[in-house]
Write a protein that holds these residues in place. Structure first.
Motif, short mmCIF file in Angstrom:
data_model
loop_
_atom_site.label_atom_id
_atom_site.label_comp_id
_atom_site.label_asym_id
_atom_site.label_seq_id
_atom_site.Cartn_x
_atom_site.Cartn_y
_atom_site.Cartn_z
N THR A 18 0.78 -1.22 0.00
CA THR A 18 0.00 0.00 0.00
C THR A 18 0.82 1.27 0.00
O THR A 18 0.29 2.33 -0.29
CB THR A 18 -0.95 0.03 1.20
OG1 THR A 18 -0.19 -0.07 2.40
CG2 THR A 18 -1.95 -1.10 1.13
N ALA A 19 2.07 1.22 0.32
CA ALA A 19 2.88 2.44 0.34
C ALA A 19 3.91 2.38 -0.78
O ALA A 19 4.55 1.36 -0.98
CB ALA A 19 3.58 2.59 1.68
N PHE A 20 4.06 3.47 -1.50
CA PHE A 20 4.92 3.46 -2.66
C PHE A 20 5.84 4.65 -2.69
O PHE A 20 5.45 5.76 -2.35
CB PHE A 20 4.09 3.41 -3.94
CG PHE A 20 3.23 2.20 -3.98
CD1 PHE A 20 3.75 0.99 -4.40
CD2 PHE A 20 1.94 2.24 -3.52
CE1 PHE A 20 2.98 -0.14 -4.39
CE2 PHE A 20 1.17 1.10 -3.50
CZ PHE A 20 1.68 -0.09 -3.94
N THR A 26 -1.17 6.24 0.10
CA THR A 26 -1.36 4.80 0.20
C THR A 26 -2.69 4.47 -0.46
O THR A 26 -3.54 5.35 -0.64
CB THR A 26 -1.40 4.32 1.66
OG1 THR A 26 -2.53 4.91 2.31
CG2 THR A 26 -0.11 4.67 2.40
N PHE A 27 -2.87 3.21 -0.81
CA PHE A 27 -4.15 2.81 -1.40
C PHE A 27 -5.30 3.19 -0.46
O PHE A 27 -6.29 3.77 -0.88
CB PHE A 27 -4.16 1.31 -1.70
CG PHE A 27 -5.40 0.89 -2.44
CD1 PHE A 27 -5.45 0.95 -3.82
CD2 PHE A 27 -6.52 0.45 -1.75
CE1 PHE A 27 -6.60 0.60 -4.50
CE2 PHE A 27 -7.68 0.10 -2.43
CZ PHE A 27 -7.72 0.17 -3.81
N GLU A 28 -5.14 2.86 0.81
CA GLU A 28 -6.19 3.12 1.78
C GLU A 28 -6.48 4.60 1.94
O GLU A 28 -7.63 5.00 2.12
CB GLU A 28 -5.83 2.50 3.14
CG GLU A 28 -5.88 0.99 3.17
CD GLU A 28 -4.66 0.31 2.56
OE1 GLU A 28 -3.63 0.99 2.32
OE2 GLU A 28 -4.72 -0.90 2.30
N PHE A 69 -2.83 -0.24 -8.58
CA PHE A 69 -2.13 0.80 -7.83
C PHE A 69 -0.71 0.38 -7.47
O PHE A 69 0.21 1.20 -7.43
CB PHE A 69 -2.92 1.14 -6.55
CG PHE A 69 -2.33 2.27 -5.75
CD1 PHE A 69 -2.47 3.58 -6.16
CD2 PHE A 69 -1.66 2.02 -4.57
CE1 PHE A 69 -1.93 4.63 -5.43
CE2 PHE A 69 -1.12 3.06 -3.82
CZ PHE A 69 -1.26 4.37 -4.24
N ALA A 70 -0.50 -0.91 -7.26
CA ALA A 70 0.82 -1.42 -6.90
C ALA A 70 1.84 -1.23 -8.02
O ALA A 70 3.04 -1.29 -7.77
CB ALA A 70 0.73 -2.90 -6.53
N ASN A 71 1.37 -0.96 -9.23
CA ASN A 71 2.28 -0.76 -10.38
C ASN A 71 2.86 0.63 -10.47
O ASN A 71 3.66 0.90 -11.36
CB ASN A 71 1.56 -1.10 -11.68
CG ASN A 71 1.27 -2.57 -11.80
OD1 ASN A 71 2.09 -3.41 -11.47
ND2 ASN A 71 0.06 -2.90 -12.24
N ILE A 72 2.47 1.53 -9.57
CA ILE A 72 3.00 2.90 -9.62
C ILE A 72 4.48 2.87 -9.23
O ILE A 72 4.87 2.16 -8.33
CB ILE A 72 2.21 3.86 -8.73
CG1 ILE A 72 2.51 5.30 -9.11
CG2 ILE A 72 2.46 3.62 -7.27
CD1 ILE A 72 1.52 6.29 -8.57
N GLU A 73 5.29 3.59 -9.97
CA GLU A 73 6.73 3.62 -9.69
C GLU A 73 7.26 5.01 -9.78
O GLU A 73 6.88 5.81 -10.52
CB GLU A 73 7.49 2.70 -10.65
CG GLU A 73 7.11 1.26 -10.41
CD GLU A 73 7.77 0.32 -11.42
OE1 GLU A 73 8.45 0.77 -12.35
OE2 GLU A 73 7.60 -0.87 -11.26
#
Length: 73
Positions: A18-20, A26-28, A69-73
């Motif tokens: 969730t944290a990037f 975060t997603f939440e 969302f996890a694909n954000i870089e």
């Protein structure tokens, strides 16, 4: 003990989906209504997520899933 705690903290952080880096969001924190997806309106709270929204929305449904969302870089 300090090394063990450091390694444990790193493992927990690495496993978090969730944290990037690059965005404080975060997603939440972006899924304000708690429906499990981030709409464009919700994404507008973070400039980086908003700028990449269309690229991240792989299935084109207008919302980002946790996996997208996890694909954000």
């Amino acid at each position: 003990m300090k090394t063990t705690n450091t390694l444990l903290a790193m493992a927990i952080l690495a496993s978090s989906s969730t944290a990037f880096a690059g965005t404080g969001a975060t997603f939440e924190s972006l899924d304000v209504d708690g429906n499990g997806g981030i709409s464009k309106e919700e994404a507008s709270a973070d400039a980086e997520v908003m700028a990449k929204f269309d690229e991240l929305d792989i299935d084109g449904n207008g919302e980002l899933s946790p996996e997208e969302f996890a694909n954000i870089e």
